[in-house]
Scaffold this active site. Sequence first.
Site, PDB file in Angstrom:
ATOM      1  N   CYS A 113       0.810  -1.225   0.000  1.00 34.83           N
ATOM      2  CA  CYS A 113       0.000   0.000   0.000  1.00 34.83           C
ATOM      3  C   CYS A 113       0.844   1.276   0.000  1.00 34.83           C
ATOM      4  O   CYS A 113       0.343   2.353  -0.338  1.00 34.83           O
ATOM      5  CB  CYS A 113      -0.951   0.003   1.189  1.00 34.83           C
ATOM      6  SG  CYS A 113      -2.119  -1.361   1.122  1.00 34.83           S
ATOM      7  N   HIS A 250      -3.177   7.431   1.844  1.00 33.22           N
ATOM      8  CA  HIS A 250      -3.549   6.124   1.320  1.00 33.22           C
ATOM      9  C   HIS A 250      -4.949   5.798   1.848  1.00 33.22           C
ATOM     10  O   HIS A 250      -5.239   6.006   3.026  1.00 33.22           O
ATOM     11  CB  HIS A 250      -2.542   5.068   1.773  1.00 33.22           C
ATOM     12  CG  HIS A 250      -3.029   3.676   1.573  1.00 33.22           C
ATOM     13  ND1 HIS A 250      -3.527   3.235   0.362  1.00 33.22           N
ATOM     14  CD2 HIS A 250      -3.138   2.617   2.426  1.00 33.22           C
ATOM     15  CE1 HIS A 250      -3.909   1.976   0.483  1.00 33.22           C
ATOM     16  NE2 HIS A 250      -3.690   1.586   1.719  1.00 33.22           N
ATOM     17  N   ASN A 280     -10.001  -0.014  -0.733  1.00 29.19           N
ATOM     18  CA  ASN A 280      -8.539   0.075  -0.634  1.00 29.19           C
ATOM     19  C   ASN A 280      -7.939  -0.486  -1.922  1.00 29.19           C
ATOM     20  O   ASN A 280      -8.000  -1.691  -2.165  1.00 29.19           O
ATOM     21  CB  ASN A 280      -8.075  -0.732   0.588  1.00 29.19           C
ATOM     22  CG  ASN A 280      -6.565  -0.664   0.782  1.00 29.19           C
ATOM     23  OD1 ASN A 280      -5.831  -0.208  -0.085  1.00 29.19           O
ATOM     24  ND2 ASN A 280      -6.117  -1.136   1.928  1.00 29.19           N
TER      25      ASN A 280
HETATM   26  N1  ACO Z   1     -18.824  -8.323   8.001  1.00 24.76           N
HETATM   27  C1  ACO Z   1     -19.391  -8.593   9.182  1.00 24.76           C
HETATM   28  N2  ACO Z   1     -18.685  -8.954  10.268  1.00 24.76           N
HETATM   29  C2  ACO Z   1     -17.379  -9.074  10.135  1.00 24.76           C
HETATM   30  C3  ACO Z   1     -16.706  -8.815   8.908  1.00 24.76           C
HETATM   31  C4  ACO Z   1     -17.492  -8.443   7.820  1.00 24.76           C
HETATM   32  N3  ACO Z   1     -16.968  -8.166   6.614  1.00 24.76           N
HETATM   33  N4  ACO Z   1     -15.401  -9.006   9.095  1.00 24.76           N
HETATM   34  C5  ACO Z   1     -15.209  -9.359  10.366  1.00 24.76           C
HETATM   35  N5  ACO Z   1     -16.412  -9.403  11.004  1.00 24.76           N
HETATM   36  C6  ACO Z   1     -16.673  -9.743  12.386  1.00 24.76           C
HETATM   37  C7  ACO Z   1     -15.602 -10.609  12.999  1.00 24.76           C
HETATM   38  O1  ACO Z   1     -15.778 -11.964  12.677  1.00 24.76           O
HETATM   39  C8  ACO Z   1     -15.790 -10.344  14.457  1.00 24.76           C
HETATM   40  O2  ACO Z   1     -16.872 -11.116  14.915  1.00 24.76           O
HETATM   41  P1  ACO Z   1     -16.822 -11.822  16.345  1.00 24.76           P
HETATM   42  O3  ACO Z   1     -16.711 -10.694  17.313  1.00 24.76           O
HETATM   43  O4  ACO Z   1     -18.106 -12.559  16.390  1.00 24.76           O
HETATM   44  O5  ACO Z   1     -15.605 -12.687  16.322  1.00 24.76           O
HETATM   45  C9  ACO Z   1     -16.221  -8.875  14.498  1.00 24.76           C
HETATM   46  O6  ACO Z   1     -16.683  -8.566  13.165  1.00 24.76           O
HETATM   47  C10 ACO Z   1     -15.114  -7.933  14.872  1.00 24.76           C
HETATM   48  O7  ACO Z   1     -13.938  -8.272  14.126  1.00 24.76           O
HETATM   49  P2  ACO Z   1     -12.615  -7.451  14.224  1.00 24.76           P
HETATM   50  O8  ACO Z   1     -11.610  -8.021  13.281  1.00 24.76           O
HETATM   51  O9  ACO Z   1     -12.224  -7.325  15.658  1.00 24.76           O
HETATM   52  O10 ACO Z   1     -13.139  -6.059  13.696  1.00 24.76           O
HETATM   53  P3  ACO Z   1     -12.447  -4.657  13.753  1.00 24.76           P
HETATM   54  O11 ACO Z   1     -13.306  -3.719  14.491  1.00 24.76           O
HETATM   55  O12 ACO Z   1     -11.019  -4.768  14.145  1.00 24.76           O
HETATM   56  O13 ACO Z   1     -12.519  -4.233  12.225  1.00 24.76           O
HETATM   57  C11 ACO Z   1     -11.063  -4.085  10.341  1.00 24.76           C
HETATM   58  C12 ACO Z   1     -11.865  -4.999  11.243  1.00 24.76           C
HETATM   59  C13 ACO Z   1     -12.011  -3.162   9.602  1.00 24.76           C
HETATM   60  C14 ACO Z   1     -10.288  -4.933   9.336  1.00 24.76           C
HETATM   61  C15 ACO Z   1     -10.113  -3.266  11.238  1.00 24.76           C
HETATM   62  O14 ACO Z   1      -9.339  -4.098  12.049  1.00 24.76           O
HETATM   63  C16 ACO Z   1      -9.209  -2.393  10.448  1.00 24.76           C
HETATM   64  O15 ACO Z   1      -9.609  -1.392   9.926  1.00 24.76           O
HETATM   65  N6  ACO Z   1      -7.909  -2.746  10.359  1.00 24.76           N
HETATM   66  C17 ACO Z   1      -6.983  -2.038   9.569  1.00 24.76           C
HETATM   67  C18 ACO Z   1      -6.671  -2.923   8.468  1.00 24.76           C
HETATM   68  C19 ACO Z   1      -6.705  -2.258   7.124  1.00 24.76           C
HETATM   69  O16 ACO Z   1      -7.310  -1.259   6.849  1.00 24.76           O
HETATM   70  N7  ACO Z   1      -6.002  -2.917   6.266  1.00 24.76           N
HETATM   71  C20 ACO Z   1      -5.917  -2.527   4.925  1.00 24.76           C
HETATM   72  C21 ACO Z   1      -4.654  -3.002   4.387  1.00 24.76           C
HETATM   73  S1  ACO Z   1      -3.319  -2.297   5.244  1.00 24.76           S
HETATM   74  C22 ACO Z   1      -3.325  -0.751   4.791  1.00 24.76           C
HETATM   75  O17 ACO Z   1      -3.631  -0.465   3.697  1.00 24.76           O
HETATM   76  C23 ACO Z   1      -2.923   0.213   5.808  1.00 24.76           C
END
Ligand code: ACO
Length: 323
Positions: A113, A250, A280
């Site tokens: 990224c 980004h 993204n």
């Molecule tokens: N739809 C519905 N529920 C979902 C989904 C989905 N697409 N994905 C995960 N869940 C559920 C999980 O299973 C979990 O359920 P559970 O509590 O029953 O186990 C719940 O949602 C919470 O999951 P988390 O992974 O803890 O969710 P979080 O609040 O951390 O959000 C996310 C996830 C959006 C990926 C977040 O961690 C984030 O923004 N991370 C940054 C990663 C990123 O943006 N990466 C991009 C690439 S790197 C970059 O470009 C910088």
Amino acid sequence: MIRSVVRGIGSALPKRVVTNREMETMVDTSDEWIVQRTGIRQRYIAGEGETTASLGAEAAKKALEAAGITADDIDMIVCATSTPDNTFPSTAVNIQARLGMTHGFAFDVQAVCTGFVYAITTADAYIRGGLAKRVLVIGAETFSRILDWEDRTTCVLFGDGAGAIVLEASEEQGVNAVRGVLTAHLRSDGSHKDKLYVDGGPSTTGTVGHLRMEGREVFKYAVGMITDVIEQSFAASGLTAEDVDWLVPHQANRRIIDGAAKKLAIPLEKVVITVDQHGNTSAASIPLALSVAVADGRIKKGDLVLLEAMGGGFTWGAVLLRW
Ligand code: ACO
């Protein structure tokens, strides 16, 4: 002093839009969950015949047209991508061929990224070092092709697309009034390599593999890494957050963007946000966002623009430039 000045910009998106509602029919997710956690409302997904190189070439052609030049005037192409058409040759030479360009040189950079920030920094170093005069800097990706479409934790986050700029050597004086790239800061720390990676490759599985991510871990580091490197840019240039006309981050996630802007005290009115429209798109996200803000008249000649990114590796970096 020689500086690298932006002369033109272009972008390209696949034809097919996939909304969050459509994602609901593919995996167990909801529009509400995706919007609340990421800010993403839709993404573009490449179809048959649409590849990283085809999108990159389309964006490059538009950037050349905007600059009022042709591929004959370019002496270097650097393409940032993690989703090349082939393991080799590089996507950059593929694009070179599509532009009908048989002179000069072309190569890829791979920083996931952060790819576009690495590519601009590379092009700027070649220009200031006298190795190139006019460079096509491209960010192009088809992440849809490395997603596990059964993994709802990753497949809802990414999209495809490409953006390109033409950078040209220009004699400029001073730091604050002049145009072009003013500062560039790159970082990486491979000890985080297992937090965001693809579980395949030519030298391991012999397959392309799928993207795997510990989302929470990435989130934990993102804002701190981004703001650290931006503080370095300010220290090196003597400029401050108040001098910035446009922050073009980004586009990974709305919460990371908001968090970084808040920590830097840059008001959201000065932040270009396209993650809602594009998802993204990895190395393509910054040039796509720049294209939107140039086309709608927000970014104008003379504006101070701050680019930043963080991604797999981890890699991260920031570029300050005067448009
Ligand atoms: N739809 C519905 N529920 C979902 C989904 C989905 N697409 N994905 C995960 N869940 C559920 C999980 O299973 C979990 O359920 P559970 O509590 O029953 O186990 C719940 O949602 C919470 O999951 P988390 O992974 O803890 O969710 P979080 O609040 O951390 O959000 C996310 C996830 C959006 C990926 C977040 O961690 C984030 O923004 N991370 C940054 C990663 C990123 O943006 N990466 C991009 C690439 S790197 C970059 O470009 C910088």
